[in-house]
Design a protein around this motif. Structure first.
Motif, mmCIF file in Angstrom:
data_model
loop_
_atom_site.group_PDB
_atom_site.id
_atom_site.type_symbol
_atom_site.label_atom_id
_atom_site.label_comp_id
_atom_site.label_asym_id
_atom_site.label_seq_id
_atom_site.Cartn_x
_atom_site.Cartn_y
_atom_site.Cartn_z
ATOM 1 N N PRO A 1 48.918 25.008 56.021
ATOM 2 C CA PRO A 1 50.119 25.575 55.567
ATOM 3 C C PRO A 1 51.474 25.178 56.604
ATOM 4 C CG PRO A 1 48.782 27.240 56.945
ATOM 5 C CD PRO A 1 47.932 26.048 56.494
ATOM 6 N N HIS A 2 52.440 25.054 55.991
ATOM 7 C CA HIS A 2 53.761 24.464 56.615
ATOM 8 C C HIS A 2 54.531 25.594 57.367
ATOM 9 C CE1 HIS A 2 57.171 22.071 57.489
ATOM 10 N NE2 HIS A 2 58.020 23.038 56.868
ATOM 11 N N ASN A 3 54.627 25.334 58.611
ATOM 12 C CA ASN A 3 55.202 26.164 59.622
ATOM 13 C C ASN A 3 56.221 25.401 60.319
ATOM 14 O OD1 ASN A 3 56.381 28.057 61.767
ATOM 15 N ND2 ASN A 3 54.178 29.256 61.369
ATOM 16 N N PRO A 4 57.468 25.608 60.325
ATOM 17 C CA PRO A 4 58.373 24.685 61.069
ATOM 18 C C PRO A 4 58.461 25.044 62.439
ATOM 19 C CG PRO A 4 59.624 26.371 59.829
ATOM 20 C CD PRO A 4 58.165 26.620 59.361
ATOM 21 N N ASP A 5 57.906 26.028 62.937
ATOM 22 C CA ASP A 5 57.882 26.540 64.315
ATOM 23 C C ASP A 5 56.558 25.615 65.204
ATOM 24 O OD1 ASP A 5 60.140 28.216 64.266
ATOM 25 O OD2 ASP A 5 58.532 29.912 63.873
ATOM 26 N N PHE A 6 55.588 25.446 64.279
ATOM 27 C CA PHE A 6 54.346 24.484 64.762
ATOM 28 C C PHE A 6 54.450 22.924 64.932
ATOM 29 C CE2 PHE A 6 51.225 28.101 63.349
ATOM 30 C CZ PHE A 6 51.852 28.890 64.253
ATOM 31 N N ASP A 7 54.066 22.357 65.947
ATOM 32 C CA ASP A 7 54.049 20.874 66.216
ATOM 33 C C ASP A 7 52.691 20.696 65.749
ATOM 34 O OD1 ASP A 7 53.922 18.276 66.901
ATOM 35 O OD2 ASP A 7 54.461 18.560 68.803
ATOM 36 N N VAL A 8 52.344 20.002 64.754
ATOM 37 C CA VAL A 8 50.827 19.607 64.088
ATOM 38 C C VAL A 8 50.603 18.049 64.526
ATOM 39 C CG1 VAL A 8 49.533 19.579 62.211
ATOM 40 C CG2 VAL A 8 51.271 21.325 62.315
ATOM 41 N N ARG A 9 49.326 17.802 65.175
ATOM 42 C CA ARG A 9 49.240 16.789 65.589
ATOM 43 C C ARG A 9 47.809 16.382 65.244
ATOM 44 N NH1 ARG A 9 52.172 15.490 71.288
ATOM 45 N NH2 ARG A 9 54.088 16.485 70.825
ATOM 46 N N LEU A 10 47.483 15.140 64.819
ATOM 47 C CA LEU A 10 46.108 14.677 64.777
ATOM 48 C C LEU A 10 45.311 14.212 65.860
ATOM 49 C CD1 LEU A 10 46.090 12.364 61.225
ATOM 50 C CD2 LEU A 10 44.853 14.629 61.628
ATOM 51 N N ALA A 11 43.948 14.744 65.869
ATOM 52 C CA ALA A 11 43.158 14.202 67.153
ATOM 53 C C ALA A 11 42.281 13.166 66.728
ATOM 54 C CB ALA A 11 42.444 15.416 67.712
ATOM 55 N N SER A 12 42.182 12.024 67.274
ATOM 56 C CA SER A 12 41.350 10.748 66.888
ATOM 57 C C SER A 12 40.555 10.493 67.991
ATOM 58 C CB SER A 12 42.274 9.602 66.278
ATOM 59 O OG SER A 12 43.123 10.226 65.423
ATOM 60 N N VAL A 13 39.463 9.981 67.495
ATOM 61 C CA VAL A 13 38.266 9.342 68.520
ATOM 62 C C VAL A 13 38.096 7.933 67.704
ATOM 63 C CG1 VAL A 13 36.267 9.348 69.283
ATOM 64 C CG2 VAL A 13 37.211 11.474 69.337
ATOM 65 N N GLY A 14 38.490 6.923 68.468
ATOM 66 C CA GLY A 14 38.594 5.581 67.908
ATOM 67 C C GLY A 14 39.377 5.481 66.656
ATOM 68 N N ASP A 15 38.738 5.232 65.565
ATOM 69 C CA ASP A 15 39.580 5.147 64.167
ATOM 70 C C ASP A 15 39.408 6.251 63.363
ATOM 71 O OD1 ASP A 15 40.492 2.487 64.828
ATOM 72 O OD2 ASP A 15 38.785 1.307 64.066
ATOM 73 N N GLN A 16 38.610 7.238 63.822
ATOM 74 C CA GLN A 16 38.544 8.321 63.110
ATOM 75 C C GLN A 16 39.295 9.658 63.691
ATOM 76 O OE1 GLN A 16 34.625 10.079 63.592
ATOM 77 N NE2 GLN A 16 34.605 11.325 61.599
ATOM 78 N N HIS A 17 40.020 10.260 62.694
ATOM 79 C CA HIS A 17 40.365 11.233 62.938
ATOM 80 C C HIS A 17 39.503 12.540 62.750
ATOM 81 C CE1 HIS A 17 44.160 9.117 62.336
ATOM 82 N NE2 HIS A 17 44.254 8.832 61.103
ATOM 83 N N VAL A 18 39.297 13.132 64.006
ATOM 84 C CA VAL A 18 38.260 14.264 63.937
ATOM 85 C C VAL A 18 38.702 15.671 63.850
ATOM 86 C CG1 VAL A 18 36.732 12.553 65.315
ATOM 87 C CG2 VAL A 18 38.303 14.254 66.540
ATOM 88 N N GLY A 19 40.020 15.856 63.893
ATOM 89 C CA GLY A 19 40.576 17.256 63.996
ATOM 90 C C GLY A 19 41.985 17.299 64.095
#
Length: 212
Positions: A48-66
């Motif tokens: 869901p889009h929430n303008p108050d939240f800073d959303v980031r991808l967590a990656s291990v190597g080339d894979q986005h894991v969370g």
């Protein structure tokens, strides 16, 4: 003609009923009826889009894991895993987390049983809540840490966020506890790294990067 109309009317009624969610809140499976809303499409997760939240991808190597969501001196980690068709994973994952993190207590929360206590971050301790949600052939692990883990008012913003997450499991065969592939919003399916890791709730220190 009359027989054809009688067959069509029940079908139309079923379609109308299927369009309405059968539960009050999610997390939702992509194949079940769920409310239409503005969401960030990360492939395996739609957030869901929430303008108050800073959303980031967590990656291990080339894979986005969370995914890591930052808000009000707190963080929310989300990881979606493939699960068996016949049973959920939360009971098993709880045992693994309890073995890695000491002094955790089990209690009832908005999604059922959860673990509360502290987690180690760069040698320091932070309050933490571990929530697990079993879905159809998927499992969603949510870890709330920082201020929100001890402040229910701040935590509620994260709980509402989790309740509107959509998990896109897909039909491809996946190993038990294999992370469901994620991608940046502007990536095409398959562009993210092909190497896949087994379940490990951010233990290896993933690289955190902004998605916008």
């Amino acid at each position: 003609m009359f027989r054809r109309r009688r067959r069509e009317q029940p079908d139309q009624a079923v379609e109308q009923e299927a369009a309405e969610p059968t539960r009050e809140s999610g997390p939702w499976d992509a194949d079940e009826p769920h409310p239409e809303a503005e969401r960030i499409d990360l492939g395996g997760l739609r957030l869901p889009h929430n303008p108050d939240f800073d959303v980031r991808l967590a990656s291990v190597g080339d894979q986005h894991v969370g995914v890591v969501v930052l808000y009000d001196e707190s963080s929310l980690q989300l990881q979606a895993l493939a699960a068996p068709r016949s049973s959920g994973l939360w009971d098993e994952v709880k045992t693994k987390i309890s073995a890695q993190a000491k002094h955790l207590e089990e209690r009832e929360g908005p999604f059922g049983s959860e673990l509360t206590g502290e987690m180690k971050v760069e040698g320091n301790s932070r309050p933490a809540r571990y929530l697990g949600i079993d879905g159809p052939r998927w499992f969603l692990l949510a870890v709330i840490s920082g201020k929100a883990a001890a402040d229910d008012t701040v935590a509620q913003a994260y709980i509402d966020f989790i309740k509107d997450v959509v998990v896109v499991r897909g039909d491809e065969p996946m190993a038990r506890e294999e992370p469901i592939p994620l991608r940046r919003p502007n990536e095409q399916a398959g562009e993210a790294g092909e190497q896949r890791q087994g379940f490990n709730p951010f233990k290896r220190g993933p690289e955190i990067s902004e998605i916008r």
